[in-house]
Design an enzyme around this catalytic site. Structure first.
Site, PDB file in Angstrom:
ATOM      1  N   ASN A   8       0.922  -1.074  -0.047  1.00 52.86           N
ATOM      2  CA  ASN A   8       0.070   0.082  -0.026  1.00 52.86           C
ATOM      3  C   ASN A   8       0.617   1.224   0.110  1.00 52.86           C
ATOM      4  O   ASN A   8       1.611   1.512   0.919  1.00 52.86           O
ATOM      5  CB  ASN A   8      -0.905  -0.131   1.210  1.00 52.86           C
ATOM      6  CG  ASN A   8      -1.841   1.271   1.498  1.00 52.86           C
ATOM      7  OD1 ASN A   8      -1.838   2.057   0.461  1.00 52.86           O
ATOM      8  ND2 ASN A   8      -2.266   1.455   2.766  1.00 52.86           N
ATOM      9  N   LYS A  10      -0.078   4.265  -0.207  1.00 53.73           N
ATOM     10  CA  LYS A  10      -0.486   5.559   0.456  1.00 53.73           C
ATOM     11  C   LYS A  10      -0.280   6.816  -0.556  1.00 53.73           C
ATOM     12  O   LYS A  10      -0.481   6.550  -1.585  1.00 53.73           O
ATOM     13  CB  LYS A  10      -0.168   5.550   1.950  1.00 53.73           C
ATOM     14  CG  LYS A  10      -0.275   4.427   2.832  1.00 53.73           C
ATOM     15  CD  LYS A  10       0.204   4.602   4.264  1.00 53.73           C
ATOM     16  CE  LYS A  10      -0.102   3.295   4.820  1.00 53.73           C
ATOM     17  NZ  LYS A  10       0.174   3.274   6.346  1.00 53.73           N
ATOM     18  N   HIS A  94      -9.300   1.336   5.685  1.00 55.39           N
ATOM     19  CA  HIS A  94      -7.946   1.486   6.128  1.00 55.39           C
ATOM     20  C   HIS A  94      -8.225   2.356   7.329  1.00 55.39           C
ATOM     21  O   HIS A  94      -8.744   3.598   7.333  1.00 55.39           O
ATOM     22  CB  HIS A  94      -7.093   2.061   4.959  1.00 55.39           C
ATOM     23  CG  HIS A  94      -5.498   2.203   5.476  1.00 55.39           C
ATOM     24  ND1 HIS A  94      -5.254   2.933   6.288  1.00 55.39           N
ATOM     25  CD2 HIS A  94      -4.694   0.997   5.554  1.00 55.39           C
ATOM     26  CE1 HIS A  94      -3.716   2.502   6.690  1.00 55.39           C
ATOM     27  NE2 HIS A  94      -3.519   1.522   5.960  1.00 55.39           N
ATOM     28  N   GLU A 165      -4.669  -4.587  10.834  1.00 57.05           N
ATOM     29  CA  GLU A 165      -3.770  -3.793  11.109  1.00 57.05           C
ATOM     30  C   GLU A 165      -3.985  -2.900  12.613  1.00 57.05           C
ATOM     31  O   GLU A 165      -4.504  -1.887  12.713  1.00 57.05           O
ATOM     32  CB  GLU A 165      -3.590  -2.809   9.905  1.00 57.05           C
ATOM     33  CG  GLU A 165      -3.593  -3.408   8.502  1.00 57.05           C
ATOM     34  CD  GLU A 165      -3.149  -2.229   7.571  1.00 57.05           C
ATOM     35  OE1 GLU A 165      -2.012  -2.705   6.873  1.00 57.05           O
ATOM     36  OE2 GLU A 165      -3.534  -1.224   7.687  1.00 57.05           O
ATOM     37  N   GLY A 171       3.131   2.595  10.772  1.00 57.10           N
ATOM     38  CA  GLY A 171       4.137   3.509  10.668  1.00 57.10           C
ATOM     39  C   GLY A 171       5.064   4.146  11.668  1.00 57.10           C
ATOM     40  O   GLY A 171       5.487   5.047  11.806  1.00 57.10           O
ATOM     41  N   SER A 203       3.950  -2.135  10.246  1.00 51.34           N
ATOM     42  CA  SER A 203       5.500  -2.055  10.347  1.00 51.34           C
ATOM     43  C   SER A 203       6.037  -3.376   9.882  1.00 51.34           C
ATOM     44  O   SER A 203       6.929  -3.924  10.626  1.00 51.34           O
ATOM     45  CB  SER A 203       6.002  -1.687  11.999  1.00 51.34           C
ATOM     46  OG  SER A 203       5.403  -0.145  12.141  1.00 51.34           O
TER      47      SER A 203
END
Ligand code: 13P
Length: 240
Positions: A8, A10, A94, A165, A171, A203
């Site tokens: 992904n 982003k 998300h 997630e 992140g 991560s």
């Protein structure tokens, strides 16, 4: 079912950069016969990536879509347009859309239904925030997101992909331990009427991918930051 490695991107990589990145990645990652690799660029880079991966084993996904097929929704993108560009997958709900853009479980559910109707494979993201985990609410949050997100499509769970997630791991460099991820996956699985593929995200890096993928409960990964660098993403794709 082959394991899934999804990147992904982003809000990163404009079209030209996306094209050269995929060329570099293809050279580094090789054939990957026993796994599915999905590239999930920004909307504007979908045509460029779609063109480069034509006739390869790479698959294309989008990061979001609207719940209507068309209409007066300025700034939104229809799942029909994504299909026309060659997308087979679409990320729905998300955490960045839920927590930054205010997406609710109801919107997630409407998008899930439309994605299935139009023949896109939705990757529905669920996961608790750090404060929710600390307060012992992890299972309650995940349960609500799964139940509301799949409302009235419970019997189609085998057609979707779920991604666990945990928000505190996105992140931050703080990965859930393989045990924490496996426990959450097993819990999600226990709430489903039909077996779904469940990915882990948060991560994921070259140095933890092999350990994560050894867990039977983890059938693939959704990678953010580490999917932006060709060498690190190729290493993740080539997990052992
Ligand atoms: P990071 O891999 O950067 O933590 O992001 C995970 C994610 O949000 C993938 O969708």
């Amino acid at each position: 079912m082959e394991p899934i490695i999804a990147g992904n991107w982003k809000m990163h990589k404009e079209p030209g950069e996306s094209r050269s990145f995929v060329q570099e990645l293809m050279a580094l990652a090789g054939e990957m016969r026993d796994r599915i690799t999905i590239l999930i660029p920004a909307f504007t880079s979908l045509p460029a990536v779609s063109e480069v991966i034509r006739n390869t084993r790479f698959k294309l996904g989008a990061q979001n879509m609207h719940w209507e097929r068309s209409g007066a929704y300025t700034g939104e993108v229809s799942g029909m347009f994504l299909k026309a560009l060659g997308c087979e997958y679409v990320v729905i709900g998300h955490s960045e859309r839920r927590h930054i853009m205010g997406e609710t479980d109801e919107m997630v559910n409407r998008k899930m239904k439309t994605a299935l109707e139009i023949g896109l494979i939705p990757i529905m993201c669920v996961g608790e925030k750090e404060a929710e985990r600390d307060a012992g609410k992890t299972e309650a949050v995940i349960e609500r997101q799964v139940e509301q997100g799949l409302k009235s499509i419970e019997n189609e769970a085998h057609k979707i992909i779920l991604a666990y997630e945990p928000v505190w791991a996105i992140g931050t460099g703080k990965t859930a331990t393989p045990e924490q991820a496996a426990a959450a996956h097993a819990f999600i699985r226990s709430r489903l009427k039909k077996p779904s593929t469940i990915l882990y995200g948060g991560s994921v890096k070259p140095d933890n991918i092999d350990t994560l993928m050894k867990e039977k409960e983890i059938q693939g990964v959704l990678v953010g930051g580490a999917s932006l660098d060709a060498e690190s993403f190729a290493r993740i794709v080539k997990f052992q």
